[in-house]
Design a protein around this motif. Sequence first.
Motif, mmCIF file in Angstrom:
data_model
loop_
_atom_site.group_PDB
_atom_site.id
_atom_site.type_symbol
_atom_site.label_atom_id
_atom_site.label_comp_id
_atom_site.label_asym_id
_atom_site.label_seq_id
_atom_site.Cartn_x
_atom_site.Cartn_y
_atom_site.Cartn_z
ATOM 1 N N ALA A 107 0.835 -1.210 0.000
ATOM 2 C CA ALA A 107 0.000 0.000 0.000
ATOM 3 C C ALA A 107 0.872 1.263 0.000
ATOM 4 N N ILE A 108 1.967 1.208 0.795
ATOM 5 C CA ILE A 108 2.872 2.359 0.872
ATOM 6 C C ILE A 108 3.588 2.576 -0.463
ATOM 7 N N ILE A 109 4.090 1.490 -1.056
ATOM 8 C CA ILE A 109 4.810 1.587 -2.337
ATOM 9 C C ILE A 109 3.879 2.098 -3.441
ATOM 10 N N LYS A 110 2.645 1.579 -3.454
ATOM 11 C CA LYS A 110 1.652 2.015 -4.451
ATOM 12 C C LYS A 110 1.374 3.513 -4.320
ATOM 13 N N MET A 111 1.200 3.965 -3.097
ATOM 14 C CA MET A 111 0.928 5.381 -2.864
ATOM 15 C C MET A 111 2.120 6.244 -3.300
ATOM 16 N N SER A 112 3.336 5.793 -2.974
ATOM 17 C CA SER A 112 4.543 6.548 -3.336
ATOM 18 C C SER A 112 4.665 6.684 -4.848
ATOM 19 N N LYS A 113 4.376 5.611 -5.579
ATOM 20 C CA LYS A 113 4.458 5.644 -7.040
ATOM 21 C C LYS A 113 3.422 6.608 -7.638
ATOM 22 N N GLU A 114 2.233 6.575 -7.065
ATOM 23 C CA GLU A 114 1.180 7.470 -7.551
ATOM 24 C C GLU A 114 1.512 8.943 -7.257
ATOM 25 N N MET A 115 2.166 9.167 -6.101
ATOM 26 C CA MET A 115 2.622 10.522 -5.765
ATOM 27 C C MET A 115 3.692 10.988 -6.751
ATOM 28 N N GLN A 116 4.595 10.094 -7.114
ATOM 29 C CA GLN A 116 5.635 10.426 -8.086
ATOM 30 C C GLN A 116 5.026 10.773 -9.443
ATOM 31 N N LYS A 117 3.959 10.042 -9.797
ATOM 32 C CA LYS A 117 3.276 10.312 -11.067
ATOM 33 C C LYS A 117 2.687 11.727 -11.072
#
Length: 230
Positions: free
Chosen positions: A124-134
């Motif tokens: 969940a944390i990794i998914k959120m971080s990737k979406e933030m980077q996007k």
Amino acid sequence: MDLDFDFLKPYIHYLVFAFIGLVILYIKTYTQERAKRKVLIQTNKKLIEETESIKKEHQLDISKRRYQYESKKEQYLNFYKLIDSFTSEANLKMQEKLISILNNFYEDFLNASTNEDKTAENTAIIKMSKEMQKISLDSVAELTKLRQETNTIRIIASDEILKKLNLLELSYDELFEKSNKMMSALPRLIIKNKQDKINELQKEIELSSNVGKSINNDIIKLMRKELNEI
């Protein structure tokens, strides 16, 4: 009775000289007046030509000013349409994306925590971080587009506006730096429930945003002044 002009004979040569003098005076006066008239005609002609030339130059100047005004106005309006899109529409889209990302993260992380699933929590944390980077990458693309338009404006803008444009770019750079800092830290802060730190970062972003708005207003005033002076 025949008239006798013999008494005039002693004076004939005087009369002849007087007549010749009158003729010469007439010719001289005629020549002078003719010369004056010629000069006057030439002067009038020159004045008419100069007047026509001034009219043409004036009309050309008006046309140039009108073209400059319309051209500058169009470019300034296009620039501020882009600014509006960048500052308002982009912010709305970012907020919508961010809310969606946070909602999904809370749901995924809460389920993982409830089930004591550490792997799901990390996912969940990794998914959120990737979406933030996007979101950050999309924002950088918008900023690049804005900079390109700013470069176009720099060609026609005054020195005062150029200074303000430089300040505006710096304010946007600062705003993006703080926004990226917050988005990078947000997953960790949410997990640790550091709401005070989140609020602090939000205030920093708001301050940078207000600085940008103030510079924007200054640029609008300068652009209006510049258009009025054309």
